[in-house]
Design a protein around this motif. Structure first.
Motif: not given
Length: 290
Positions: A204, A207-210, A269, A271
């Motif tokens: 997961w 695929d995020k920009d964290l 975010a 999740y």
């Protein structure tokens, strides 16, 4: 289709991570010493490398580029520095497996701000460091030196039927055999996550920009007393505990005071973590049946 490099990836969480990424249709490369067999056959590309040797890494990486790099085997500041040097302009996103061990024991739920790697002084060498200090310095080097986006996932103790460390089985076996377990603080609370969710969270996150540090743990915590009681119920015997014991009988979960995390940043975010109670009793039941 994304290209992904996983440093590590042939056992436990890394193995599950590879399987999930393949299911998503990603092109997966695993970089390991090549000594641990796996069941991926021709579905992955393999790089043979020594994570602690810069020349070995440089030769293996070559001119390749990846959308995501997952580093499961970074334990020293030197290894983190190698990643910073080798992956510049080669990694769109870098996710390193860190640890709850970066935190001191504090009388509170631990949040990401309780350890600041951006200002932590980078001193010491790999051979001289404890596991916890090694992970602190890994984060410090990456966040202070990397020229690419970095996220450090702070996992607590990871459990599962495939846990090669057998830390939960340690307690089951000693309760079953009537061997005293060394537990310094029965009421200390602790965080866990199961191996399936640890792998799912990593996918997961890819695929995020964290960026920055992020805690990843099951929702809720449990005391050592409550954990042993759950095992007692399944085994049908009462645990024998001592505040102090011989080293071989000290609980791997034997912490002096509560040591548990909040997962609020990840949940904000998007999740949603499973609750600890939704999977831990079942895992204990499974392990007790072996």
């Amino acid at each position: 289709m994304k290209d992904v490099l996983i440093l590590g990836g042939t056992r436990f969480v890394g193995k599950k991570l590879v399987s999930l990424l393949l299911t998503k249709g990603y092109r997966v490369t695993i970089g390991t010493r090549g000594t641990t067999p796996d069941s991926f056959d021709g579905s992955v590309k393999r790089l043979t490398l020594d994570r602690a040797d810069f020349q070995s890494l440089e030769e293996a990486v070559g001119s390749s580029e990846w959308d995501i790099v997952y580093d499961q085997i970074c334990y020293t500041p030197e290894s983190a520095s190698y990643a910073c040097r080798l992956l510049e302009n080669k990694a769109e996103r870098y996710i390193v497996t860190s640890s709850q061990s970066v935190y001191d024991f504090l009388d509170k739920e631990l949040s990401e701000s309780d350890f600041d790697p951006y200002s932590y002084s980078v001193t010491g060498h790999g051979n001289d460091l404890s596991y916890s200090e090694g992970k602190r310095l890994v984060e410090a080097v990456l966040f202070q030196q990397a020229k690419f986006p970095v996220c450090a996932v702070r996992f607590p103790i990871i459990l599962g039927t495939d846990d090669y460390t057998k830390r939960l089985q340690f307690h089951i076996e000693r309760i079953r055999d009537g061997i005293p377990i060394g537990v310094p603080n029965m009421d200390a609370r602790i965080s866990f996550i199961d191996s399936d969710e640890a792998a799912s969270f990593l996918v997961w996150l890819g695929d995020k920009d964290l960026q920055g540090p992020i805690n990843a743990c099951s929702s809720g915590s449990i005391s050592i007393r409550e954990l042993l009681a759950a095992i007692e119920q399944e085994v049908g015997k009462e645990a024998q505990t001592l505040e102090q014991s011989e080293e071989q009988n000290r609980s791997p979960f034997g912490i002096p005071s509560s040591w548990h995390m909040t997962n609020g940043r990840a949940e904000q975010a998007g999740y949603q973590f499973r609750s600890l109670n939704s999977w831990l009793p079942k895992l204990i039941r499974e392990l007790c049946s072996f």
